[in-house]
Scaffold this motif. Structure first.
Motif, mmCIF file in Angstrom:
data_model
loop_
_atom_site.group_PDB
_atom_site.id
_atom_site.type_symbol
_atom_site.label_atom_id
_atom_site.label_comp_id
_atom_site.label_asym_id
_atom_site.label_seq_id
_atom_site.Cartn_x
_atom_site.Cartn_y
_atom_site.Cartn_z
ATOM 1 N N LEU A 1 -1.752 -4.774 2.522
ATOM 2 C CA LEU A 1 -2.557 -5.989 2.599
ATOM 3 C C LEU A 1 -2.196 -6.988 1.504
ATOM 4 N N THR B 1 -12.243 -11.278 10.395
ATOM 5 C CA THR B 1 -11.072 -11.382 9.527
ATOM 6 C C THR B 1 -11.448 -12.022 8.191
ATOM 7 N N ASP C 1 -9.699 -3.289 7.924
ATOM 8 C CA ASP C 1 -8.459 -2.975 7.203
ATOM 9 C C ASP C 1 -8.759 -2.703 5.733
ATOM 10 N N ALA D 1 -8.505 0.829 3.781
ATOM 11 C CA ALA D 1 -7.543 0.888 2.676
ATOM 12 C C ALA D 1 -8.171 1.474 1.415
ATOM 13 N N GLU E 1 -4.919 -12.136 9.992
ATOM 14 C CA GLU E 1 -4.444 -10.820 10.441
ATOM 15 C C GLU E 1 -5.103 -9.668 9.681
ATOM 16 N N ILE E 2 -5.890 -9.966 8.662
ATOM 17 C CA ILE E 2 -6.525 -8.931 7.847
ATOM 18 C C ILE E 2 -7.999 -8.865 8.211
ATOM 19 N N THR E 3 -8.419 -7.718 8.726
ATOM 20 C CA THR E 3 -9.827 -7.560 9.090
ATOM 21 C C THR E 3 -10.591 -6.849 7.966
ATOM 22 N N ALA F 1 -1.790 -0.214 1.228
ATOM 23 C CA ALA F 1 -2.109 -0.361 2.656
ATOM 24 C C ALA F 1 -1.369 -1.536 3.293
ATOM 25 N N SER G 1 -13.886 -4.563 12.254
ATOM 26 C CA SER G 1 -12.598 -5.000 12.812
ATOM 27 C C SER G 1 -12.723 -6.319 13.574
#
Length: 142
Positions: free
Chosen positions: A53, A127, A77, A81, A72-74, A51, A124
């Protein structure tokens, strides 16, 4: 969230990685810390790599590290993934002709899809960095 779930393992691992995003971590070390098998860790982290990440490098100095900045990674995410879904599976061949099963599946699936969309939206909003920051503040207040 179940302690032994793939999502829990992924979030726990990424939370630790957020402290030092560029540092490589070995599957065996992650597994020892999480109390699970390195094969389980590699499967879960492999999904995160696919994904975008995480990145992985093989070899003696290899391991896993964040592919993006932790801010930037929630949580959404990570959830997406891992392809962990709340929606019910389609009725099986044995129950395909059952009108009750079909109606039940249709109704429950619609509700679960709505619940899942709300879950993804809420996930979302947070983070990995926010999780890391919350744990740092908690440990400082002790």
């Amino acid at each position: 969230m179940k302690r032994n779930s793939r999502l829990s393992l992924a979030l726990h691992t990424l939370g630790h990685m957020a402290r030092d995003p560029g540092r490589m971590r070995k599957s065996a070390d992650i597994a020892a810390h999480a109390g699970t098998n390195p094969v389980v860790v590699r499967r879960v982290l492999g999904s995160l790599r696919e994904a975008g990440l995480l990145v992985s490098e093989s070899g003696h100095a290899g391991g896993w590290r964040l592919a993006r900045a932790p801010q930037e990674i929630t949580l959404a995410d990570v959830y997406l993934a891992l392809d962990e879904r709340l929606t019910a599976a389609e009725p099986t061949a044995e129950t395909h002709d059952c009108s009750v099963e079909h109606a039940l599946h249709f109704r429950v699936s619609k509700v679960m899809e709505e619940v899942e969309q709300t879950l993804i939206q809420k996930l979302s909003e947070t983070t990995i960095l926010a999780i890391r920051g919350a744990t740092d503040q908690k440990s400082m207040s002790k």
